[in-house]
Motif scaffolding. Structure first.
Motif, mmCIF file in Angstrom:
data_model
loop_
_atom_site.group_PDB
_atom_site.id
_atom_site.type_symbol
_atom_site.label_atom_id
_atom_site.label_comp_id
_atom_site.label_asym_id
_atom_site.label_seq_id
_atom_site.Cartn_x
_atom_site.Cartn_y
_atom_site.Cartn_z
ATOM 1 N N ASN A 186 22.733 0.982 73.573
ATOM 2 C CA ASN A 186 22.802 2.606 74.080
ATOM 3 C C ASN A 186 22.168 3.492 72.921
ATOM 4 O O ASN A 186 22.863 4.237 72.388
ATOM 5 C CB ASN A 186 24.276 2.722 74.421
ATOM 6 N N GLU A 187 21.049 3.625 72.507
ATOM 7 C CA GLU A 187 20.332 4.257 71.632
ATOM 8 C C GLU A 187 20.366 5.585 71.944
ATOM 9 O O GLU A 187 19.854 5.924 73.409
ATOM 10 C CB GLU A 187 18.935 3.986 71.305
ATOM 11 N N PRO A 188 20.872 6.592 71.208
ATOM 12 C CA PRO A 188 20.905 8.067 71.717
ATOM 13 C C PRO A 188 19.490 8.694 71.603
ATOM 14 O O PRO A 188 18.710 8.130 71.044
ATOM 15 C CB PRO A 188 21.866 8.845 70.486
ATOM 16 N N GLU A 189 19.267 9.761 72.500
ATOM 17 C CA GLU A 189 18.258 10.556 72.301
ATOM 18 C C GLU A 189 17.927 11.226 71.061
ATOM 19 O O GLU A 189 16.663 11.209 70.377
ATOM 20 C CB GLU A 189 17.947 11.448 73.385
ATOM 21 N N SER A 190 18.822 11.584 70.419
ATOM 22 C CA SER A 190 18.538 12.346 69.023
ATOM 23 C C SER A 190 19.548 11.696 67.939
ATOM 24 O O SER A 190 20.724 11.907 68.102
ATOM 25 C CB SER A 190 18.961 13.924 69.418
ATOM 26 N N TYR A 191 18.784 11.260 66.944
ATOM 27 C CA TYR A 191 19.560 10.925 65.611
ATOM 28 C C TYR A 191 18.599 10.787 64.507
ATOM 29 O O TYR A 191 17.490 10.916 64.774
ATOM 30 C CB TYR A 191 20.251 9.630 65.865
ATOM 31 N N THR A 240 30.078 9.501 77.890
ATOM 32 C CA THR A 240 29.840 8.221 77.235
ATOM 33 C C THR A 240 31.201 7.627 76.754
ATOM 34 O O THR A 240 32.039 8.364 76.098
ATOM 35 C CB THR A 240 28.617 8.103 76.040
ATOM 36 N N ASP A 241 31.381 6.272 76.986
ATOM 37 C CA ASP A 241 32.500 5.716 76.304
ATOM 38 C C ASP A 241 32.627 4.098 76.393
ATOM 39 O O ASP A 241 31.632 3.635 76.740
ATOM 40 C CB ASP A 241 33.847 6.061 77.026
ATOM 41 N N PHE A 242 33.477 3.728 75.880
ATOM 42 C CA PHE A 242 33.757 2.306 75.733
ATOM 43 C C PHE A 242 35.138 1.905 76.367
ATOM 44 O O PHE A 242 36.145 2.374 75.734
ATOM 45 C CB PHE A 242 33.367 1.509 74.405
ATOM 46 N N TRP A 243 35.429 1.420 77.605
ATOM 47 C CA TRP A 243 36.588 1.249 77.884
ATOM 48 C C TRP A 243 36.711 0.321 79.150
ATOM 49 O O TRP A 243 35.637 0.166 79.861
ATOM 50 C CB TRP A 243 37.268 2.801 78.617
ATOM 51 N N ARG A 244 37.743 -0.643 79.346
ATOM 52 C CA ARG A 244 37.652 -1.680 80.447
ATOM 53 C C ARG A 244 39.030 -1.474 81.221
ATOM 54 O O ARG A 244 40.312 -1.941 80.799
ATOM 55 C CB ARG A 244 37.528 -3.265 80.081
ATOM 56 N N ILE A 245 39.135 -1.030 82.359
ATOM 57 C CA ILE A 245 40.058 -1.182 83.441
ATOM 58 C C ILE A 245 41.417 -0.718 83.270
ATOM 59 O O ILE A 245 41.955 0.306 84.105
ATOM 60 C CB ILE A 245 40.335 -2.773 83.573
ATOM 61 N N ASP A 275 28.777 2.583 77.737
ATOM 62 C CA ASP A 275 27.594 3.113 77.353
ATOM 63 C C ASP A 275 27.630 4.347 76.259
ATOM 64 O O ASP A 275 26.767 4.899 76.140
ATOM 65 C CB ASP A 275 27.412 4.012 78.520
ATOM 66 N N GLY A 276 28.393 3.866 75.538
ATOM 67 C CA GLY A 276 28.362 4.909 74.211
ATOM 68 C C GLY A 276 27.299 4.208 73.134
ATOM 69 O O GLY A 276 26.898 3.191 73.170
ATOM 70 N N PRO A 277 26.850 4.991 72.215
ATOM 71 C CA PRO A 277 25.908 4.719 71.060
ATOM 72 C C PRO A 277 26.459 3.628 70.189
ATOM 73 O O PRO A 277 27.514 4.239 69.558
ATOM 74 C CB PRO A 277 25.349 6.080 70.542
ATOM 75 N N PHE A 278 26.128 2.775 69.656
ATOM 76 C CA PHE A 278 26.564 1.739 68.801
ATOM 77 C C PHE A 278 25.554 1.247 68.201
ATOM 78 O O PHE A 278 24.351 0.517 68.468
ATOM 79 C CB PHE A 278 27.343 0.852 69.654
ATOM 80 N N LEU A 279 25.356 1.449 66.839
ATOM 81 C CA LEU A 279 24.450 0.823 66.047
ATOM 82 C C LEU A 279 24.842 -0.363 65.084
ATOM 83 O O LEU A 279 25.992 -0.172 64.555
ATOM 84 C CB LEU A 279 23.872 1.839 64.946
ATOM 85 N N TYR A 280 24.341 -1.559 65.173
ATOM 86 C CA TYR A 280 25.160 -2.783 64.791
ATOM 87 C C TYR A 280 24.268 -3.775 64.069
ATOM 88 O O TYR A 280 22.785 -3.542 64.191
ATOM 89 C CB TYR A 280 25.786 -3.702 65.794
ATOM 90 N N GLY A 281 24.659 -4.570 63.106
ATOM 91 C CA GLY A 281 24.069 -5.726 62.465
ATOM 92 C C GLY A 281 25.012 -6.789 62.977
ATOM 93 O O GLY A 281 26.180 -6.850 63.395
ATOM 94 N N LEU A 282 24.480 -7.995 63.016
ATOM 95 C CA LEU A 282 25.096 -9.174 63.459
ATOM 96 C C LEU A 282 25.529 -10.003 62.255
ATOM 97 O O LEU A 282 24.926 -10.288 61.365
ATOM 98 C CB LEU A 282 24.172 -10.095 64.268
#
Length: 215
Positions: free
Chosen positions: A30-35, A50-55, A64-71
């Motif tokens: 979910n890459e943001p438009e501006s960063y 935008t958020d992260f939540w389940r049920i 659908d929140g922005p999250f920049l990650y490495g594995l």
């Protein structure tokens, strides 16, 4: 011979520690438009709604929140420094560790009813939420997560020296996880969040170290 292998494992871990991760080489969910990414600092305009939540409790699921990650695989210690121009209820910025859309933890600062809260959401199919309310606004917060076997310990600090544990949770071991800065703006029109000093330090596998000590 066993002492040699034990030393080699610890030396390898030491070589992987101490350096900030290169944010430019990480991936967006979910890459943001501006960063902007400048050296070891990420600043983003967190998208509205935008958020992260389940049920649980609310009855809806969002991812659908922005999250920049490495594995990362195995056991590790992850740290990050976060700050934000929080404005509306539930504005939040912090650190996420994620297997998939049904299994993740996010932690950080969450702004609720005019108060700063140190917040953790743990999701295993359904989400739960725990908070520690602070008595005054803070300019930034350090977060640290330690993954050992099938457990993750979450800590927070105001100075990167004294850390307080805020949560211990289960997460499946022996599988890779996504790790990095995360933000969300469920109610508001967006805000600026900043992240720096993101580091992931490899920790020698606990079962292997114990085996080497005995064999």
């Amino acid at each position: 011979m066993k002492k040699f292998f034990l030393f080699a494992a610890l030396a390898a871990a030491s070589c992987l520690s101490g350096q900030a991760q290169n944010l430019d080489k990480m991936q967006w969910f979910n890459e943001p438009e501006s960063y902007t990414i400048n050296g070891g600092t990420l600043e983003m305009d967190v998208p509205a709604q935008t958020d992260f939540w389940r049920i649980a409790h609310y009855g809806f699921t969002v991812d659908d929140g922005p999250f920049l990650y490495g594995l990362y695989g195995g056991e590790f210690e992850a740290k990050i420094k976060v700050s934000g121009d929080y404005k509306e209820r539930f504005d939040q910025a912090g650190l996420m560790i994620r297997i998939d859309h049904e299994n993740y933890v996010k932690c950080g600062i969450e702004y609720v009813d005019g108060k700063y809260n140190v917040s953790t959401v743990v999701t295993h199919h359904t989400s739960d939420w725990s908070v520690i309310q602070l008595d005054k606004p803070i300019p930034y917060l350090w977060l640290k997560a330690v993954r050992r076997l099938d457990a993750i310990e979450i800590f927070y600090s105001f100075d990167d020296v004294n850390y307080t544990m805020m949560r211990t949770l289960w997460m499946q071991d022996n599988c890779p996880v996504m790790v990095g800065p995360v933000a969300a703006c469920p109610d508001g029109k967006g805000f600026k969040a900043r992240f720096s000093d993101f580091k992931v330090k490899h920790l020698p596998d606990q079962r292997r170290v114990e085996w080497l000590q005995k064999n």
